[in-house]
Design a protein around this motif. Structure first.
Motif, PDB file in Angstrom:
ATOM      1  N   THR A 129     -57.413  27.896  12.083  1.00 35.14           N
ATOM      2  CA  THR A 129     -57.674  29.259  11.616  1.00 35.14           C
ATOM      3  C   THR A 129     -58.280  29.241  10.217  1.00 35.14           C
ATOM      4  N   PRO A 130     -59.417  29.923   9.988  1.00 32.53           N
ATOM      5  CA  PRO A 130     -59.999  29.989   8.639  1.00 32.53           C
ATOM      6  C   PRO A 130     -58.995  30.559   7.637  1.00 32.53           C
ATOM      7  N   ARG A 131     -59.114  30.148   6.388  1.00 33.81           N
ATOM      8  CA  ARG A 131     -58.120  30.514   5.388  1.00 33.81           C
ATOM      9  C   ARG A 131     -57.925  32.011   5.286  1.00 33.81           C
ATOM     10  N   ASP A 132     -59.013  32.797   5.259  1.00 34.66           N
ATOM     11  CA  ASP A 132     -58.852  34.239   5.063  1.00 34.66           C
ATOM     12  C   ASP A 132     -58.395  34.974   6.316  1.00 34.66           C
ATOM     13  N   GLU A 133     -58.195  34.219   7.428  1.00 32.14           N
ATOM     14  CA  GLU A 133     -57.644  34.816   8.641  1.00 32.14           C
ATOM     15  C   GLU A 133     -56.225  34.335   8.920  1.00 32.14           C
ATOM     16  N   GLN A 134     -55.719  33.447   8.081  1.00 31.58           N
ATOM     17  CA  GLN A 134     -54.378  32.916   8.303  1.00 31.58           C
ATOM     18  C   GLN A 134     -53.322  33.983   8.034  1.00 31.58           C
ATOM     19  N   PRO A 135     -52.231  33.983   8.805  1.00 29.56           N
ATOM     20  CA  PRO A 135     -51.181  35.000   8.632  1.00 29.56           C
ATOM     21  C   PRO A 135     -50.525  34.919   7.259  1.00 29.56           C
ATOM     22  N   PHE A 136     -49.959  36.048   6.861  1.00 29.07           N
ATOM     23  CA  PHE A 136     -49.109  36.107   5.677  1.00 29.07           C
ATOM     24  C   PHE A 136     -47.661  35.963   6.119  1.00 29.07           C
ATOM     25  N   VAL A 137     -46.867  35.239   5.327  1.00 28.28           N
ATOM     26  CA  VAL A 137     -45.448  35.114   5.642  1.00 28.28           C
ATOM     27  C   VAL A 137     -44.617  35.404   4.394  1.00 28.28           C
ATOM     28  N   TYR A 138     -43.548  36.150   4.601  1.00 21.23           N
ATOM     29  CA  TYR A 138     -42.525  36.381   3.578  1.00 21.23           C
ATOM     30  C   TYR A 138     -41.316  35.535   3.964  1.00 21.23           C
ATOM     31  N   LEU A 139     -40.804  34.751   3.039  1.00 21.19           N
ATOM     32  CA  LEU A 139     -39.669  33.884   3.311  1.00 21.19           C
ATOM     33  C   LEU A 139     -38.489  34.297   2.437  1.00 21.19           C
ATOM     34  N   SER A 140     -37.301  34.373   3.052  1.00 23.35           N
ATOM     35  CA  SER A 140     -36.083  34.772   2.350  1.00 23.35           C
ATOM     36  C   SER A 140     -35.015  33.713   2.601  1.00 23.35           C
ATOM     37  N   LEU A 141     -34.598  33.020   1.539  1.00 20.96           N
ATOM     38  CA  LEU A 141     -33.707  31.869   1.670  1.00 20.96           C
ATOM     39  C   LEU A 141     -32.365  32.090   0.989  1.00 20.96           C
ATOM     40  N   THR A 142     -31.345  31.469   1.560  1.00 26.25           N
ATOM     41  CA  THR A 142     -30.072  31.339   0.858  1.00 26.25           C
ATOM     42  C   THR A 142     -30.070  29.973   0.178  1.00 26.25           C
ATOM     43  N   ALA A 143     -29.545  29.916  -1.038  1.00 21.51           N
ATOM     44  CA  ALA A 143     -29.634  28.699  -1.843  1.00 21.51           C
ATOM     45  C   ALA A 143     -28.431  27.792  -1.616  1.00 21.51           C
ATOM     46  N   ASP A 144     -28.676  26.618  -1.007  1.00 17.92           N
ATOM     47  CA  ASP A 144     -27.631  25.612  -0.885  1.00 17.92           C
ATOM     48  C   ASP A 144     -27.934  24.435  -1.819  1.00 17.92           C
ATOM     49  N   ARG A 145     -28.926  24.604  -2.670  1.00 22.27           N
ATOM     50  CA  ARG A 145     -29.326  23.624  -3.679  1.00 22.27           C
ATOM     51  C   ARG A 145     -30.077  24.406  -4.763  1.00 22.27           C
ATOM     52  N   PRO A 146     -30.439  23.805  -5.881  1.00 20.49           N
ATOM     53  CA  PRO A 146     -31.130  24.551  -6.941  1.00 20.49           C
ATOM     54  C   PRO A 146     -32.385  25.257  -6.426  1.00 20.49           C
TER      55      PRO A 146
END
Length: 405
Positions: A313-330
């Motif tokens: 997939t060309p760069r300007d057509e690649q999906p956007f992703v939002y990531l939400s993490l719980t911290a088990d390390r720094p």
């Protein structure tokens, strides 16, 4: 007669530093197709044409190139653009003399003459392909405090806030004058504000504040206005029995808009006024992992794999992703691991949120923080404090500080 109601294009928006010009080109191409397929006579754009008060040259080329293509393909098409709270009102009006020759009306500010609001400018007749006037549009841009001379902040105004009283009086004044001129033809209106009862998008729409108030009831628009085309809220929705409507944004502008059915609103003037939603496919996909709340790094990474994204997939057509993490390390270690993984993934990071496992729920960042880039947070906070978007030098200083952090 057919009228197309759109709003909140936000041309020039970036998401966590990523340009969205490709998406805007695709949206404007699809809008052009709808205009031809539905044989549209008038296009209404109810504010937030641009995403900021200093649009780039490319953003302006996108807008004016699209306008030129539309009127070239549909010569009888009329276009009415009104400014929103994001728009540079005077810059939007600057090419007005040229645009008027193309049948394009641009209203960035509310203008008055000795008799009140200048209706010669703000009341626009809509003509069919044969030149006959079929309706009128009362075009009102985003209102600022100076546009409401009857506004007395802090004064007692009965049961309603002062801002509601002032906005109601202004629309009553304009509507009465418009009815006297309309000759019994349908009367529509355009506006850019928040109506109470409307569903806002977390982290995407700035609260428009005048005197501490940010919403007015939909009945500030008199009943003589058969349809009110609004912008500002990004979810397509109708209020007041459908008479007052938000067409919604062009495509998702934040994580909270992922589930929206984006599109435009087609208005038919026959024996009355009827409208229907016309969906427009989003040019680029957007995901949030996990879909709600926060997850462990390994689970979020597994979710990325399950998306089965095409590596070609060309760069300007690649999906956007939002990531939400719980911290088990720094958090710095987690952010570094995400950065490494994203370099191998045909997707673009729109936002990253990390919370500690031991952080009490009441102290965790609200959803808007998890779904918003640092620049979006700055814009929102600045507008919340000052009541206006930041000047270009404020935004430039923030970006410089962010790049050095």
């Amino acid at each position: 007669m057919r009228i197309l109601h759109t709003a909140d294009w936000h041309i020039g928006q970036t998401l966590n530093g990523w340009s969205r010009d490709h998406e805007h080109r695709a949206f404007l191409d699809r809008l052009h197709d709808v205009i031809l397929a539905e044989d549209v006579d008038a296009l209404l754009v109810a504010g937030d044409v641009f995403d900021g008060i200093n649009p780039s040259g490319e953003a302006q080329r996108l807008l004016y190139g699209a306008i030129a293509r539309m009127v070239r393909s549909q010569p009888h098409l009329q276009i009415i653009l009104t400014a929103g709270n994001h728009d540079p009102a005077q810059r939007l009006e600057a090419p007005e003399a040229v645009l008027n020759e193309l049948g394009v009306h641009v209203l960035g500010t509310l203008r008055r003459d000795a008799g009140g609001v200048d209706l010669d400018r703000h009341l626009i007749p809509l003509r069919d392909r044969h030149g006959a006037i079929r309706a009128h549009v009362l075009a009102v841009p985003f209102l600022r405090q100076a546009d409401l001379p009857g506004l007395h902040l802090g004064a007692e105004q009965g049961d309603e806030p002062a801002i509601t009283v002032a906005v109601r009086a202004l629309h009553r004044e304009m509507s009465e004058a418009a009815v006297a001129r309309a000759g019994g033809l349908p009367l529509l209106a355009m506006g850019h504000l928040t109506c109470s009862g409307g569903l806002a998008s977390e982290g995407a729409e700035r609260r428009i504040l005048i005197g501490g108030e940010h919403a007015v009831p939909p009945d500030v628009f008199p009943a003589e206005l058969g349809y009110v085309a609004l912008g500002h809220l990004h979810r397509p929705q109708s209020l007041d029995g459908g008479r007052v409507r938000y067409s919604g944004s062009a495509f998702p502008l934040s994580a909270s808009e992922i589930a929206y059915d984006h599109g435009v609103t087609l208005i038919d003037l026959t024996d009355g006024i009827a409208h229907r939603h016309v969906p427009i496919d989003r040019p680029v996909q957007m995901f949030r992992l996990p879909p709600s709340g926060h997850g462990k790094l390994e689970d979020v990474l597994a979710g990325l794999v399950k998306l089965a994204l095409d590596p070609d997939t060309p760069r300007d057509e690649q999906p956007f992703v939002y990531l939400s993490l719980t911290a088990d390390r720094p958090a710095t270690m987690l952010a570094a691991e995400i950065e490494t993984q994203m370099e191998r993934t045909p997707a673009r990071l729109a936002g990253l949120s990390i919370i500690r496992n031991d952080q009490p729920a009441g102290e965790r960042p609200p959803a808007t923080l998890a779904e918003t880039s640092p620049e979006d947070l700055f814009l929102s906070a600045f507008a919340e404090v000052h009541g206006t978007p930041p000047d270009p030098h404020h935004l430039a200083a923030f970006r410089d500080a962010l790049s050095e952090a």
